[in-house]
Write an enzyme that holds these catalytic residues in place. Structure first.
Site, PDB file in Angstrom:
ATOM      1  N   SER A 170     -12.811   3.696   1.555  1.00  0.00           N
ATOM      2  CA  SER A 170     -13.320   2.245   1.384  1.00  0.00           C
ATOM      3  C   SER A 170     -12.054   1.572   1.797  1.00  0.00           C
ATOM      4  O   SER A 170     -11.113   1.774   1.234  1.00  0.00           O
ATOM      5  CB  SER A 170     -13.831   2.057   0.209  1.00  0.00           C
ATOM      6  OG  SER A 170     -12.689   2.014  -0.892  1.00  0.00           O
ATOM      7  N   HIS A 187      -4.030   5.981   3.286  1.00  0.00           N
ATOM      8  CA  HIS A 187      -4.464   4.692   2.983  1.00  0.00           C
ATOM      9  C   HIS A 187      -3.675   3.282   3.456  1.00  0.00           C
ATOM     10  O   HIS A 187      -4.597   2.472   4.146  1.00  0.00           O
ATOM     11  CB  HIS A 187      -4.451   4.752   1.330  1.00  0.00           C
ATOM     12  CG  HIS A 187      -5.235   3.555   0.790  1.00  0.00           C
ATOM     13  ND1 HIS A 187      -5.086   2.349   0.691  1.00  0.00           N
ATOM     14  CD2 HIS A 187      -6.742   3.628   0.293  1.00  0.00           C
ATOM     15  CE1 HIS A 187      -5.931   1.642   0.179  1.00  0.00           C
ATOM     16  NE2 HIS A 187      -7.008   2.323   0.000  1.00  0.00           N
ATOM     17  N   ASP A 243       0.675  -1.077   0.018  1.00  0.00           N
ATOM     18  CA  ASP A 243      -0.068  -0.008  -0.087  1.00  0.00           C
ATOM     19  C   ASP A 243       1.061   1.269   0.085  1.00  0.00           C
ATOM     20  O   ASP A 243       1.963   1.332  -0.484  1.00  0.00           O
ATOM     21  CB  ASP A 243      -0.855  -0.265   1.234  1.00  0.00           C
ATOM     22  CG  ASP A 243      -2.203   0.653   0.879  1.00  0.00           C
ATOM     23  OD1 ASP A 243      -2.297   1.879   0.875  1.00  0.00           O
ATOM     24  OD2 ASP A 243      -3.087  -0.094   0.963  1.00  0.00           O
TER      25      ASP A 243
END
Length: 715
Positions: free
Chosen positions: A520, A207, A138
């Site tokens: 999300s 994130h 990520d």
């Protein structure tokens, strides 16, 4: 940066991944000597194409030499053509970018009740994921977060072989046991050296920290977001060890992603979390698909998000059958921020709890167009653009603005307003809570028109805003509007996504370099959790879309995860790497393409295997002509029992299961059955949905059935 990229394209060069197929050492890790020899062989291979070994050394920026066999390099067009002709090369593909797929959750999933963990929770039996190692590809990690505290944790498991890149004051511990960064692929795509600030595993986006904490964060009491969602935050496996692999910068380049997969396998992770994806691509030309295959082959579960494309069908990403692909849905928590008008009408809105106004105290209500500053257009004032409002007309009032953004609340606050009503302009727009600078209610387009009508029909319009976190009274799950859906664009016979999990407004750690937004995060929810699934909501209705229409397996796969049921599933559909190789045979991969996945020359079954016979836990037939029979095999992982089939046939399709009963006498015993599907004359040319359930009265093992009759006019 854009001009540099354009120049590189104009010159006919670019960065590529060159994959050489099977490793000489098979699935075992390479020794230091092996790695040195392999790197040298890469230089020789590329050097023979470039007519210069030294030039090849300069061109190669990654040597994948642990479990993945190949390299990434900057190449001219003619060099790409030349090396692609070499028999050693299984695949060559551009260094494309993937994009990021960006507390109450665990109680909603049944792992705790009223803030307490019952003794029958899977958390207890799994010891909260003790010593499982979760890797995350990520945007990096914010190591100082409380979610990554190692207080009370024992020694790092001896199987861990990774390390910590300590640039930028990044420190690891017994919880966060690894943090690394991979940016050479990004640098190659830019075409110029990166600033030294890129040499860090630290997360400045948020994130990566959020997804890693959602998967494996520790218990953090008193967590909330601006007063909303108060409680104890924790990840799915609070006692797991976590490792961060930073691969995303502007985007997430294939070369960096593949390097991280290679490193994670070598480091010894058990589970890989990958919340990123790209357009659907064939498996031998897709970094995530290839990297995940090697991970799965080495016993690592790889879970990926389905994507954030939403809307249109067929846009689900990460569609390889060896990837667990997860859609996003809501939980039964709502961040209500309602508008109450002077006529006592209430309009439901959303916003994170920033409401500091006195309860039930009315304030003057004004439409932003009627409060516009001099020499400002009505259109600019309508959307509360910067400097569009007159402070004298706004001070002490609640302002009604069209459209919805956090910036609007800032503009109203700067003008002296006390609150904001943000109304959507499009009827189909989805409302999501956000953090605003003032008490704010974000309402639908229809409700916005009603509020505007009240403003113009009342001499002295007034209103107040009332907000609170609502739990348990909200229908859930509902599919997220952004969640990408099927059918699978590469092989529609493989149902994707596989499953859905909470992925909307999830509270977890975030970077301190930037503030969180409504994002999300579906996939990290269940990383160390096996599952059985449900297709109904908490109000015993079918799972719905965000438009409150009935959803289907293209939205949620097999259904919504139920972790506690996974402690005793009864039966499972088992798959291993050989099954996946036979799958590749069935879709026509040749020997060269197969070598990208197999450790040694693989002989496909002499009898052509059917793609429909892959032992997948769902049954999908996208072009049913006449009738077809397929096979599935179930393995008993519980006690002996007699299971009976229960069929819910798709409309217009006849379904026959043989045998209808399966008796299991011992653990790990396997039994096969056949399913025959036949299209009736009145069957529609559209997809129809049904299901097959095997039940012994205690366990219910469900498989979706998805069928589309072949169009009579198609070839």
């Amino acid at each position: 940066m854009g001009s540099v990229l354009q120049l590189a394209h104009d010159k006919g060069n670019g960065s590529y991944v060159v994959y050489l197929g099977r490793n000489s050492h098979g699935s075992e890790s390479s020794s230091a000597l092996d790695i040195s020899k392999k790197t040298e062989s890469y230089h020789e291979l590329l050097g023979s194409c470039m007519k210069s070994k030294e030039k090849a050394k300069e061109a190669i920026f990654y040597s994948y030499s642990s479990y993945i066999n190949g390299f990434a390099a900057t190449l001219e067009d003619e060099e790409v053509d030349e090396i692609s002709k070499r028999p050693e090369v299984a695949s060559i593909f551009p260094n494309e970018e993937s994009e990021l797929h960006t507390t109450r959750s665990w109680e909603f999933l049944g792992l705790e009740r009223n803030g307490k963990i019952p003794p029958d929770s899977i958390w207890v039996k799994a010891r909260f994921g003790e010593d499982v190692i979760i890797g995350n590809l990520d945007t990096g990690v914010w190591p100082e977060s409380e979610s990554f505290s190692d207080e009370g944790m024992g020694p790092i498991p001896s199987k861990w072989k990774g390390y910590c890149d300590t640039n930028d004051r990044v420190k690891c511990n017994r919880k966060l046991i690894g943090a690394r960064y991979f940016n050479k692929g990004f640098q190659a795509s830019v075409g110029q050296p990166l600033d030294p600030s890129y040499n860090t595993a630290r997360d400045t986006d948020g994130h990566g920290t959020h997804t890693l904490a959602t998967a494996g964060g520790r218990f953090v009491s008193g967590a909330n977001f601006l007063g909303s969602a108060n409680g104890t935050a924790k990840g799915g496996s609070p006692n797991a060890r976590v490792a961060s692999y930073k691969v995303c910068w502007r985007g997430c380049n294939d070369a960096d992603v593949l390097a991280a997969f290679d490193a994670a396998i070598q480091d010894g992770v058990d589970i890989l979390s990958v919340s990123l994806g790209s357009r659907p691509r064939h498996y031998f030309g897709h970094g995530i698909s290839m990297g995940s295959f090697h991970a799965v082959k080495n016993g690592i579960l790889v879970a990926c998000s389905a994507g954030n494309s939403g809307g249109q069908g067929g846009r689900v990403s990460n569609v390889a059958p060896w990837i667990l692909t997860v859609a996003a849905s809501t939980i039964d928590r709502n961040f209500a921020s309602n508008v109450i008008l002077g006529n006592n009408r209430l309009f439901k809105g959303l916003s994170f709890n920033t409401n500091t106004l006195p309860a039930r105290k009315y304030y003057p209500l004004v439409y932003s167009v009627d409060a516009k500053a001099a020499n400002v257009s009505a259109l600019s004032a309508q959307s509360c653009s910067p400097e569009s409002l007159d402070p004298e007309k706004v001070k002490g009032k609640i302002v009604y603005c069209l459209h919805a953004s956090v910036e609007m609340s800032w503009v109203v606050a700067q003008a002296g307003g006390v609150g904001v009503i943000l109304a959507d302009q499009l009827p189909q727009a989805t409302i999501s809570p956000q953090a605003h600078f003032l008490p704010t209610a974000h309402v639908s387009a229809a409700d916005g028109l009603s509020i505007l009508a009240y403003i113009y029909s009342t001499r002295h319009p007034v209103a107040y805003i009332s907000g609170a976190t609502e739990v348990g009274a909200v229908a859930a799950p509902i599919m997220a509007s952004f969640s990408s859906s099927g059918p699978n664009a590469i092989n529609p016979e493989i149902l994707k996504p596989d499953i859905t999990a909470p992925g909307v407004d999830i509270l977890a750690a975030y970077t301190e370099a930037s503030g969180p937004t409504s994002q999300s995060f579906d996939k990290p929810i269940f990383h160390s959790i096996l599952y059985l699934a449900t297709t109904t909501s908490n109000v015993r209705q079918p799972i719905a879309t965000d438009f409150l229409q009935e959803s289907n397996p293209f939205d949620y796969g097999s259904g919504h995860i139920r972790p506690s049921r996974a402690m005793d599933p009864g039966l499972v559909y088992d798959l291993n790497p050989k099954d996946y190789l036979n799958f590749l045979c069935s879709i026509g991969y040749n020997a060269t393409e197969m070598s990208a996945f197999a450790d040694e020359p693989y002989n496909c079954p002499s009898k052509n295997s059917s793609l429909l016979d892959l032992n997948y836990p769902s049954i999908t037939v996208p072009n049913l002509s006449g009738k077809v029979t397929l096979t599935r095999t179930l393995k008993n992982v519980g006690t002996p029992g007699l299971y009976t089939a229960r069929i819910n046939a798709p409309e217009g399709i006849t379904v026959k299961v043989e045998p209808m009963r399966l008796k299991f006498n011992k653990t790990n015993e396997e039994k096969s059955f056949k399913v025959t599907l036949k299209a009736e004359e009145n069957a529609s040319d559209f997809y129809a949905f049904g299901g097959l359930v095997w039940s012994d009265g205690v366990h219910n093992v469900r498989s979706p059935i998805v069928v589309k009759k072949k169009d009579a006019g198609s070839a």
